[in-house]
Structure formats: C-alpha cells, structure tokens
Design a protein around this motif. Structure first.
Motif, mmCIF file in Angstrom:
data_model
loop_
_atom_site.group_PDB
_atom_site.id
_atom_site.type_symbol
_atom_site.label_atom_id
_atom_site.label_comp_id
_atom_site.label_asym_id
_atom_site.label_seq_id
_atom_site.Cartn_x
_atom_site.Cartn_y
_atom_site.Cartn_z
ATOM 1 N N THR A 185 0.898 -1.131 -0.061
ATOM 2 C CA THR A 185 0.145 -0.058 -0.036
ATOM 3 C C THR A 185 0.922 1.180 -0.030
ATOM 4 O O THR A 185 2.086 1.419 0.231
ATOM 5 N N ALA A 186 0.472 2.535 -0.395
ATOM 6 C CA ALA A 186 0.975 3.478 -0.399
ATOM 7 C C ALA A 186 1.143 4.046 1.159
ATOM 8 O O ALA A 186 0.444 3.697 1.924
ATOM 9 N N ALA A 187 1.937 4.881 1.518
ATOM 10 C CA ALA A 187 2.370 5.545 2.618
ATOM 11 C C ALA A 187 1.176 6.363 3.149
ATOM 12 O O ALA A 187 0.624 6.975 2.232
ATOM 13 N N PRO A 188 0.847 6.157 4.505
ATOM 14 C CA PRO A 188 -0.476 6.976 4.783
ATOM 15 C C PRO A 188 -0.199 8.571 4.775
ATOM 16 O O PRO A 188 -1.064 9.126 4.690
ATOM 17 N N TYR A 189 1.028 8.908 4.762
ATOM 18 C CA TYR A 189 1.228 10.048 4.732
ATOM 19 C C TYR A 189 2.696 10.375 4.370
ATOM 20 O O TYR A 189 3.535 9.524 4.573
ATOM 21 N N SER A 190 3.375 11.781 3.888
ATOM 22 C CA SER A 190 4.642 11.720 3.604
ATOM 23 C C SER A 190 5.517 11.756 4.571
ATOM 24 O O SER A 190 5.150 12.379 5.727
ATOM 25 N N GLY A 191 6.552 10.647 4.466
ATOM 26 C CA GLY A 191 7.475 10.775 5.787
ATOM 27 C C GLY A 191 7.037 9.794 6.588
ATOM 28 O O GLY A 191 7.824 9.475 7.674
ATOM 29 N N ALA A 192 6.044 9.202 6.450
ATOM 30 C CA ALA A 192 5.768 7.998 7.417
ATOM 31 C C ALA A 192 6.596 7.020 7.416
ATOM 32 O O ALA A 192 7.218 6.577 6.415
ATOM 33 N N ARG A 193 6.712 6.460 8.721
ATOM 34 C CA ARG A 193 7.738 4.978 8.800
ATOM 35 C C ARG A 193 7.321 3.935 8.177
ATOM 36 O O ARG A 193 5.886 3.774 8.508
ATOM 37 N N PHE A 194 8.023 3.327 7.535
ATOM 38 C CA PHE A 194 7.442 1.774 7.126
ATOM 39 C C PHE A 194 7.102 0.899 7.881
ATOM 40 O O PHE A 194 8.126 0.574 8.694
ATOM 41 N N VAL A 195 6.022 0.620 8.191
ATOM 42 C CA VAL A 195 5.637 -0.854 8.824
ATOM 43 C C VAL A 195 5.340 -1.953 8.098
ATOM 44 O O VAL A 195 4.115 -2.043 7.533
ATOM 45 N N ARG A 196 6.106 -2.913 7.964
ATOM 46 C CA ARG A 196 6.005 -4.000 7.161
ATOM 47 C C ARG A 196 4.718 -4.691 7.469
ATOM 48 O O ARG A 196 4.141 -4.929 6.222
ATOM 49 N N HIS A 197 4.137 -4.944 8.502
ATOM 50 C CA HIS A 197 3.005 -5.694 8.719
ATOM 51 C C HIS A 197 1.688 -4.863 8.179
ATOM 52 O O HIS A 197 0.400 -5.508 8.092
ATOM 53 N N GLU A 198 1.798 -3.583 8.196
ATOM 54 C CA GLU A 198 0.692 -2.626 7.993
ATOM 55 C C GLU A 198 0.636 -2.504 6.432
ATOM 56 O O GLU A 198 -0.457 -2.255 6.089
ATOM 57 N N ARG A 199 1.753 -2.594 5.639
ATOM 58 C CA ARG A 199 1.853 -2.091 4.292
ATOM 59 C C ARG A 199 2.007 -3.439 3.173
ATOM 60 O O ARG A 199 1.716 -3.147 2.236
ATOM 61 N N VAL A 200 2.586 -4.620 3.851
ATOM 62 C CA VAL A 200 2.944 -5.565 2.922
ATOM 63 C C VAL A 200 2.299 -6.677 3.124
ATOM 64 O O VAL A 200 1.886 -7.251 4.166
ATOM 65 N N ARG A 201 1.596 -7.184 1.984
ATOM 66 C CA ARG A 201 0.818 -8.660 1.922
ATOM 67 C C ARG A 201 1.569 -9.407 0.975
ATOM 68 O O ARG A 201 1.608 -9.060 -0.321
ATOM 69 N N VAL A 202 1.730 -10.688 1.316
ATOM 70 C CA VAL A 202 2.256 -11.733 0.383
ATOM 71 C C VAL A 202 1.371 -12.802 -0.082
ATOM 72 O O VAL A 202 0.762 -13.383 1.056
ATOM 73 N N VAL A 203 1.269 -12.824 -1.321
ATOM 74 C CA VAL A 203 0.207 -14.009 -1.433
ATOM 75 C C VAL A 203 1.238 -15.282 -1.894
ATOM 76 O O VAL A 203 1.908 -15.101 -3.017
ATOM 77 N N TRP A 204 1.213 -16.250 -1.480
ATOM 78 C CA TRP A 204 1.928 -17.539 -1.544
ATOM 79 C C TRP A 204 1.686 -18.447 -2.674
ATOM 80 O O TRP A 204 0.212 -18.516 -2.987
ATOM 81 N N VAL A 205 2.289 -19.057 -3.343
ATOM 82 C CA VAL A 205 2.071 -20.018 -4.364
ATOM 83 C C VAL A 205 1.336 -21.196 -3.593
ATOM 84 O O VAL A 205 1.307 -21.480 -2.414
ATOM 85 N N GLY A 206 0.346 -21.822 -4.329
ATOM 86 C CA GLY A 206 -0.308 -22.925 -3.877
ATOM 87 C C GLY A 206 -1.534 -22.375 -2.971
ATOM 88 O O GLY A 206 -2.016 -23.348 -2.439
ATOM 89 N N THR A 207 -1.827 -21.031 -2.922
ATOM 90 C CA THR A 207 -2.987 -20.749 -1.928
ATOM 91 C C THR A 207 -3.811 -19.947 -3.015
ATOM 92 O O THR A 207 -3.500 -19.287 -3.940
ATOM 93 N N GLU A 208 -4.901 -19.605 -2.306
ATOM 94 C CA GLU A 208 -5.982 -18.577 -2.844
ATOM 95 C C GLU A 208 -5.298 -17.116 -2.432
ATOM 96 O O GLU A 208 -4.604 -17.000 -1.811
ATOM 97 N N ASP A 209 -5.894 -16.218 -3.177
ATOM 98 C CA ASP A 209 -5.439 -14.937 -2.874
ATOM 99 C C ASP A 209 -5.854 -14.310 -1.445
ATOM 100 O O ASP A 209 -5.191 -13.386 -0.768
ATOM 101 N N ASP A 210 -6.799 -15.006 -1.013
ATOM 102 C CA ASP A 210 -7.490 -14.484 0.331
ATOM 103 C C ASP A 210 -6.208 -14.964 1.424
ATOM 104 O O ASP A 210 -6.331 -14.468 2.596
ATOM 105 N N ASP A 211 -5.563 -16.232 1.151
ATOM 106 C CA ASP A 211 -4.786 -16.766 2.147
ATOM 107 C C ASP A 211 -3.240 -16.132 1.854
ATOM 108 O O ASP A 211 -2.576 -16.535 1.310
ATOM 109 N N ALA A 212 -3.157 -14.878 2.724
ATOM 110 C CA ALA A 212 -1.921 -14.075 2.788
ATOM 111 C C ALA A 212 -1.247 -13.996 3.634
ATOM 112 O O ALA A 212 -1.883 -14.231 5.058
ATOM 113 N N SER A 213 0.097 -13.530 3.887
ATOM 114 C CA SER A 213 0.703 -13.126 5.305
ATOM 115 C C SER A 213 1.345 -11.975 5.009
ATOM 116 O O SER A 213 1.799 -11.534 3.851
ATOM 117 N N VAL A 214 1.990 -11.472 6.006
ATOM 118 C CA VAL A 214 2.970 -10.285 5.968
ATOM 119 C C VAL A 214 4.231 -10.914 6.237
ATOM 120 O O VAL A 214 4.394 -12.046 6.752
#
Length: 525
Positions: free
Chosen positions: A496-525
C-alpha cells in the motif's frame, strides 16, 4: 540388415504457411489432406507440428520444424508427412539434402503429399532435391521482385505501412479516396497531435499530456485502450510525423533490425522523401521534428537513461510487486518502486505506490525466508514450492512423467475414437475394431506399467526451510538467482501507499504476500 523402425506405424504432420490466410494451402486444408492420406496409408497420426506465419526461405527460427526433425531423430515416429516440398523448406538442396542423408541412416522418411515423393525411395531423392531448388529460386525471385517494387514505391513517396499512422489518413482507394498511398491530415487527430508537439516544446511532460488526453476521452486507435507515454513517444519519434518516408535499419554487426525508425534518403539524391499528397502539409516541419527529438532526448539524458529505448531493469521484485490500490505492477525509477499505472502509464490511481527499493526488498526477503520456515509440513504452499523447485532445478523426472501421461491420454483418445467408429457410426468393422483396440490396449498397458515404475520426484527443501541458511544466501545471490528463489514460493506481493509523506515503513501494515499454492485470500505479512 537394418532392424525395423520401432515407430514405423506412427506419422507426424508438419504444416507451414508464411502468411496465415484462408485458401487451398491454408493450414487447415494442409492438415485435412495429410490426415486423409495417413488414414489411407494405415498410419496413426501422433502429433501435428505447425509453423504459422513463418517463412521457409528466410533465416529465421522455425520451432516446430526443428521439433518435427527432432522427433524423427529420436525415432519417436517413422514418417514425417508434409503437404508439399516447399512447405518443408525453401532454402534449397543444402538444407533438404542434409536432412535426407540423416534420415536414411535412421530408417525414417519424409513424405511429400502433393508431390507424391518419398525420401526413402532412391528414385525420388533427386526429384525432391530439384523441387527444393525450384522452391528456393522461386522465393529468391519473389523476394527480389517485392524488394524492387518497394524500392520504387519508396522513392515515389508512397506509404508502405498498413493502417494509417495516427494523425493522418492514407489514400488507399476506399471511401472515395484516391489510391495513391499518399498521406493527408486526419481532420480530428492531426490537430491533437499538433497540440502534443506544442505542449512538449513548451516543456510540458508527456505523462501530463497522456493524463490530460485520457481525462478528455481522446480515443486511441485501439478500442478501450488509454494513452501511455510509450505509445505516444513512438508516434512522435517516427519520421512520418513530419510526413517523411520512414526506414528501419539493420545493424551491420549483429544483423538485427533497429527498434527505432529514421527518415529514408534516396540513394541517388541523398534527400529525404515526402509522403504527403500534393497540396497537403505535414503536422510538423522537418526542423520542428528535429527540435522535438532534441527535447525528448535531453529529458532521457536528464534521468540517466541515454538515447536507447528504456527497458525495465531486472529488479528483484519486477513483475511480483503490485500497487495494492489498483493492482498494477510496480517498476523502478531512481531509488523507488512506483505504481506503473500512475507513474508510467499516466492513468489515475487512487493511492499510487511509491516505496524505497531497499526498504521493500528487505521486507520481502525477510518474509520469504522466515515465512517458509514457519509453514506446516503438510502446507499446500510447500507442496507448490517443491513442484516449482523440481521444475526449475531437476526437471527430468517430472518431464518424463508428464510425457508418459500425455501418451496415455493420446492412446485413451484413440480407444474412444475406435469405440465411436465401431459402435456409433459403424465405420469400423468388428475384425478391424478388434485388431485396432488390441494394439491400443497393449500400448496402454505398457505405458501404465512404465508410469507405475517411475519413482516419485522428491525435492530436498531442507536448506530452503532453514532461515539461518536461506536468508543470508538470498541476500548474497545475484539478482536473477534471487528472483528465481523468491518466485518458487511467492505469487504476488501487494504494498500500500504510505499513509502520509515521511511516514515510517511498517511491514505488517503495508505488505501483503500471496504465496504459491494458495488462494489470494490466504496471505501473510
């Protein structure tokens, strides 16, 4: 005495047509004729090889031609059937003669249906050689005539392309227009293209112009598509913009065609040649076009891109990282990954992605290494990773299994066809049905035994599932290797885009990984 060919009853068909079109030599007609011949000859068609829209004269790759010959060399079939000699090759005796010599040692043959010639028949060999030379000479003569006609039309300023370039119409004899192949201004498009030139020369960016055109609903030639800087740039860089005859040139060293076009010059006079009809003026003058090119090139130099067409670098997350807002893939620019839809295509995105390269790559590599280690042994992700690992690093066992499965499916299809021919249509007599199905059943049994005897492919993922080993290894790997390792397990990374300019990058808030062998709903950070 030569031993019998193990696949003498099997035949492959090879079809080729330089220009894919309807007609008596169309690929469908070629196949229909060859299948009818094979049936009359008592041969079973194993596979059909097709080189659609590929010349048999030019030195170009013909993948199915090579595959068809490889099948003969591997003794998978005893016969390759071709509709006519010139369908196999138009490169003369040099190529055809070598192929015939090789097939003779293998006990295989090529049969040419329309010429009724067989490479295994001694008396036919010389005729096949002569026919192939006639085909080569005919192609060479046609090539010379076509080139001479194009050279003549080029010097007369006739447009040699297909559809009219954007901003112009072509006199092609339709809708009451003269058939002179000359350019005239398009009443709606030409003023818009003139506007683009003026705005660029006034230091406006191409991306801003594309966004404006898309917002205004300015149509492109492709239905439903939108304006992008890449397509607009190609239009502006062509000499046709200034009404000049274009030319693509071949590199003398590599022999490859250039991706850009230049103004063609008459070899007799050294002058450029106008494509414009009498009394019609081009959208820009030649001097304006040169000034426009200088402006566009100076912008490329400003960003360190040089003057060659820009290609996406082999970034670690190229094709994997997507903008969570619009789903468009991200590309690199400077030190960041950016939403391609917004920053390159010039199309609106509600919250376009813009994230530093080192930050997002570090987050994804950490998730890859420690996320895999946390998977349960029976996880479908690990099953998919194991399959991908085998396909990439140890493909032979899987290929052998897949080939056997394909062979089994082909034999089962033949059994079904025989059942239909006997019980439904009555085209197959009881005696012949028994002989055919007996042979197919024996073949099916042998294939199933071979499949059962094959060991199950296994992938050793121990090192991959130990983050103390895998994480340092992927960090130190070259980009191409690291990309391959990531894609063993990761289907897509959404950021996702940063909530505001200069915001600290928080991995579990902005990144979603979709693994092979799963449906798109089954994802993790």
């Amino acid at each position: 005495m030569n031993s019998p060919h193990p696949a003498a009853h099997l035949v492959d068909l090879y079809l080729r047509l330089s220009v894919d079109r309807e007609g008596k030599d169309s690929l469908d007609n070629q196949e229909s004729d060859l299948r009818a011949w094979a049936k009359d000859a008592g041969l079973t068609v194993r596979k059909v090889w097709r080189d659609r829209g590929i010349s048999g004269y030019k030195d170009v790759e013909r993948p199915d031609f090579e595959n068809a010959l490889a099948a003969l060399r591997a003794r998978e079939v005893g016969t390759l059937a071709v509709w006519k000699t010139d369908r196999l090759s138009r490169r003369g005796a040099g190529q055809v003669g070598l192929v015939m010599d090789e097939l003779e040692t293998l006990g295989a043959r090529i049969y040419f249906l329309k010429d009724q010639k067989d490479t295994s028949v001694p008396g036919d060999r010389m005729i096949i050689i002569l026919l192939s030379e006639f085909a080569r000479a005919e192609s060479a003569s046609t090539s010379i005539r076509v080139k001479a006609k194009k050279d003549k039309d080029r010097a007369k300023g006739r447009y040699l392309g297909g559809s009219a370039p954007w901003g112009y119409t072509v006199g092609d004899g339709r809708d009451g227009r003269p058939s002179d192949r000359k350019l005239r201004l398009h009443p709606e498009e030409a003023p818009l293209l003139r506007e683009v030139v003026d705005r660029l020369l006034s230091d406006e960016t191409m991306l801003a112009i594309c966004r404006d055109f898309n917002a205004r609903g300015v149509p492109t030639r492709r239905r439903g598509s939108q304006w992008r800087p890449s397509t607009l740039s190609a239009t502006l860089r062509s000499p046709v913009l200034a009404g000049l005859q274009p030319e693509k040139r071949r590199d003398e060293t590599s022999g490859k065609w250039s991706t850009s076009t230049e103004a063609w010059r008459d070899p007799k006079t050294g002058e450029t040649v106008s494509l414009m009809a009498d009394g019609a003026e081009p959208i820009v003058s030649e001097s304006e076009r040169l000034r426009l090119l200088d402006v566009m090139d100076s912008r490329l130099r400003r960003y360190g891109r040089g003057l060659r067409p820009v290609k996406q670098p082999k970034s670690l997350l190229g094709g994997v990282l997507v903008c969570a807002s619009c789903g468009r893939t991200a590309n690199t620019f400077g030190g960041s990954y950016r939403c391609r839809r917004w920053h390159s295509d010039g199309v609106d995105c509600a919250a376009p992605l813009n994230v530093k390269i080192d930050v997002i790559e570090s987050a994804v590599l950490h998730t890859w290494a420690y996320g895999l280690a946390a998977m349960e042994p029976d996880s479908p992700v690990l099953d998919a990773v194991a399959e991908h690992w085998l396909r990439r690093y140890d493909p032979a066992p899987m290929q052998e299994r897949a080939e056997l499965m394909r062979d089994i499916e082909e034999v089962q299809a033949k059994v079904a066809a025989a059942d239909d021919a006997h019980f439904v249509t009555g085209k197959l007599s009881a005696d012949r049905y028994e002989r055919v199905t007996r042979g197919l059943d024996d073949r099916l049994t042998a294939l199933r035994v071979r499949l059962k005897d094959l060991p199950e492919p296994e992938a050793n993922l121990a090192a991959l599932l130990d983050p103390e080993i895998s994480h340092p290894a992927i960090l130190a790997a070259p980009v191409e290797e690291a990309r391959a390792l990531l894609r063993l397990a990761i289907k897509r990374v959404e950021c996702t885009a940063a909530p505001y300019s200069g915001a600290r990058f928080v991995r579990h808030e902005r990144v979603r990984v979709v693994w092979v062998g799963t449906e798109d709903d089954d994802a993790s950070v």
